[in-house]
Design a protein around this motif. Structure first.
Motif, PDB file in Angstrom:
ATOM      1  N   ASP A  33      18.501  78.228  40.543  1.00 16.25           N
ATOM      2  CA  ASP A  33      17.636  77.667  41.178  1.00 16.25           C
ATOM      3  C   ASP A  33      16.352  78.077  41.600  1.00 16.25           C
ATOM      4  O   ASP A  33      15.626  77.736  41.228  1.00 16.25           O
ATOM      5  N   ALA A  34      16.895  80.000  41.889  1.00 18.09           N
ATOM      6  CA  ALA A  34      15.926  81.032  42.327  1.00 18.09           C
ATOM      7  C   ALA A  34      15.107  81.277  40.937  1.00 18.09           C
ATOM      8  O   ALA A  34      14.344  81.390  41.244  1.00 18.09           O
ATOM      9  N   ASP A  75      20.217  90.349  41.122  1.00 19.20           N
ATOM     10  CA  ASP A  75      19.455  90.342  42.036  1.00 19.20           C
ATOM     11  C   ASP A  75      19.751  92.077  42.807  1.00 19.20           C
ATOM     12  O   ASP A  75      20.848  92.596  42.857  1.00 19.20           O
ATOM     13  N   GLN A  77       8.843  84.438  49.777  1.00 22.51           N
ATOM     14  CA  GLN A  77       9.349  84.364  51.040  1.00 22.51           C
ATOM     15  C   GLN A  77       9.665  82.572  50.754  1.00 22.51           C
ATOM     16  O   GLN A  77      10.512  81.823  51.370  1.00 22.51           O
ATOM     17  N   LEU A 112      11.516  80.987  48.274  1.00 17.00           N
ATOM     18  CA  LEU A 112      13.084  81.591  48.493  1.00 17.00           C
ATOM     19  C   LEU A 112      13.931  81.986  49.369  1.00 17.00           C
ATOM     20  O   LEU A 112      14.825  81.041  49.394  1.00 17.00           O
ATOM     21  N   ARG A 113      13.632  82.479  49.990  1.00 16.52           N
ATOM     22  CA  ARG A 113      13.903  82.756  51.810  1.00 16.52           C
ATOM     23  C   ARG A 113      13.861  81.884  52.631  1.00 16.52           C
ATOM     24  O   ARG A 113      15.494  80.966  52.783  1.00 16.52           O
ATOM     25  N   ASP A 114      12.584  80.862  52.753  1.00 13.97           N
ATOM     26  CA  ASP A 114      12.648  80.083  53.561  1.00 13.97           C
ATOM     27  C   ASP A 114      14.188  78.918  53.243  1.00 13.97           C
ATOM     28  O   ASP A 114      14.395  77.539  53.943  1.00 13.97           O
ATOM     29  N   GLN A 115      13.651  78.605  51.818  1.00 12.29           N
ATOM     30  CA  GLN A 115      14.633  77.166  51.402  1.00 12.29           C
ATOM     31  C   GLN A 115      16.125  77.600  51.123  1.00 12.29           C
ATOM     32  O   GLN A 115      16.483  76.964  50.399  1.00 12.29           O
ATOM     33  N   ARG A 116      15.800  78.698  50.700  1.00 11.74           N
ATOM     34  CA  ARG A 116      17.369  79.556  50.628  1.00 11.74           C
ATOM     35  C   ARG A 116      18.169  78.863  49.534  1.00 11.74           C
ATOM     36  O   ARG A 116      19.320  78.416  49.114  1.00 11.74           O
ATOM     37  N   LEU A 117      17.420  79.472  48.629  1.00 12.86           N
ATOM     38  CA  LEU A 117      17.116  79.454  46.515  1.00 12.86           C
ATOM     39  C   LEU A 117      17.838  80.713  46.206  1.00 12.86           C
ATOM     40  O   LEU A 117      17.382  81.570  46.322  1.00 12.86           O
ATOM     41  N   THR A 118      19.425  80.798  45.944  1.00  8.99           N
ATOM     42  CA  THR A 118      19.741  81.477  44.935  1.00  8.99           C
ATOM     43  C   THR A 118      20.060  80.871  43.846  1.00  8.99           C
ATOM     44  O   THR A 118      20.134  80.160  42.890  1.00  8.99           O
TER      45      THR A 118
END
Length: 440
Positions: free
Chosen positions: A40-41, A217, A29, A31-37
């Protein structure tokens, strides 16, 4: 301002501590909210999960570096993240301290920044092995206590795992170390709907349907996105394979997954059932987990229905099924690689509730399977109270038979059972026992 990956890791620790969140769900959640990929993810994932695995050791180190005994929980979370960077990640010491001080200013207030700076500089004075020498009990005088601190497991968990290893207790350190290794992503090709050759990675050692992903991914894999394949630990795959593999005489038409949530084993079982013209009923008592099962089975063939009954008191008539899988609710101590927070939540006292539930579910399954049919009892735990002691006394209701899996070095705690291990098989520590219902 603190950087986004460290902020994300802090939010995961806070969600686990404050909201009793599951770390994997909280992380996804955030990672989605902060748009990390990408990198960084990956950094945020290792920082959050690694910190949760090492929590016990890091707290002992932090306490040794504090002038005063207590700090606020949110400040301790920041210190834990800093300790993990300094002791277990390839982050330069100056960068780990500076970035964690920035995180303290951002999330816990400027007054805490000086404390965080001072404590982390002390943490950085020794490496991980040096700190273990300083804060763990003496290995000769208290071997269980030493391993508990050195490998960051609660003492009672270490004691239970030692008992589960039996006469191979010399492997205990390797098992605890394996619990702290981030697990690889394992994919499953659901037979009849996809093939392992479609999936990126190397074939699994034991499951004919599995592939280990080295990078990337899994959601970007077309077969996974389309529901023809999924993410599933190899040990979990093997349990479903064993449930489908036992030889039967007579009909083999109706299968039951009695405790199906969140649906990984049910999806593989449904695919296997469809290839034989059988149908699967997937039951899950918790409605929100039943929704996950429905999602996992949305495009699957071989499914009769998804139900939400209490598996101890289901409505089906005795002998309604030819095969039953009981993947029983358990302590989950076999999946500590993937559930880093679980070791700190479970208590030995939980077994007092779990074991009677497991016995009742196995009893129910033996009512529901026809005479001559097969029940596979499984747990994601090697704890003897949840494994051998549940199936050892069947009081004439069924006979233990060898589990139909060819996995080396996986003999269970009693004859004819299987016990997988992270340090031997690179799987969760799944236990499986096969029971054929007596005709009488």
């Amino acid at each position: 301002m603190a950087d986004a990956p460290r902020l994300a890791a802090y939010e995961v620790l806070r969600a686990v501590r404050v909201d009793d969140a599951y770390a994997n769900l909280a992380l996804a959640q955030v990672l989605r909210d902060q748009r990390l990929t990408g990198r960084d993810a990956g950094f945020a994932t290792e920082l959050a999960a690694g910190t949760l695995r090492g929590l016990g050791l890091y707290d002992a180190v932090i306490d040794a570096c504090l002038d005063r005994g207590k700090v606020k929980p949110r400040v301790r979370d920041v210190l834990r993240l800093g300790a993990h960077q300094l002791l277990a990640m390839r982050v330069p010491a100056h960068a780990a301290v500076s970035a964690t001080v920035d995180l303290a200013r951002t999330r816990t207030g400027a007054p805490s920044a000086g404390l965080v700076n001072a404590v982390l500089r002390r943490v950085g004075e020794h490496d991980l092995a040096g700190w273990v020498d300083r804060v763990a009990p003496d290995a000769a005088a208290d071997p269980i206590g030493h391993l508990a601190v050195a490998h960051s497991h609660p003492r009672w968990v270490v004691a239970e795992l030692a008992s589960s290893l039996g006469d191979r207790a010399e492997e205990l350190s390797d098992l605890l170390a394996a619990d702290n290794d981030p697990p690889e992503v394992v994919l499953v090709a659901r037979p009849g709907r996809s093939d392992p050759s479609e999936l990126p990675g190397e074939p699994t050692a034991f499951s004919p349907y599995g592939v280990r992903m080295s990078e990337g991914d899994p959601r970007a894999v077309p077969a996974v996105a389309e529901g023809r394949a999924g993410v599933q630990d190899e040990g979990s795959q093997l349990v479903a394979v064993a449930a489908a593999a036992a030889p039967l005489e007579g009909r083999d038409e109706r299968w039951l997954d009695l405790c199906a949530g969140p649906g990984g084993k049910a999806a593989l079982l449904a695919a296997l059932a469809a290839q034989r013209g059988a149908r699967l009923v997937a039951n899950e008592v918790q409605p929100h987990r039943a929704d996950l099962v429905r999602r996992a089975l949305a495009a699957a063939e071989g499914v009769e229905e998804v139900t939400t009954y209490d598996g101890r008191r289901p409505p089906w008539a005795a002998g309604s099924f030819d095969r039953v899988l009981v993947d029983a609710p358990c302590s989950g101590l076999g999946a500590l690689r993937r559930r880093p927070e679980a070791r700190w939540r479970r208590q030995r006292a939980d077994l007092a509730d779990l074991v009677p539930l497991q016995r009742a579910l196995l009893d129910s399954a033996l009512d529901l399977v026809r005479p001559g049919g097969v029940v596979l009892y499984a747990t994601c735990s090697p704890v003897l109270a949840e494994t051998a002691e549940v199936v050892a006394d069947l009081t004439g209701r069924g006979e233990l038979e060898p589990v139909s899996l060819e996995v080396p070095d996986a003999a269970g705690p009693i004859p004819d059972t299987i016990q997988l291990w992270p340090h031997r098989h690179a799987t969760d520590a799944m236990f499986a026992a096969q029971v054929r219902r007596s005709a009488g």
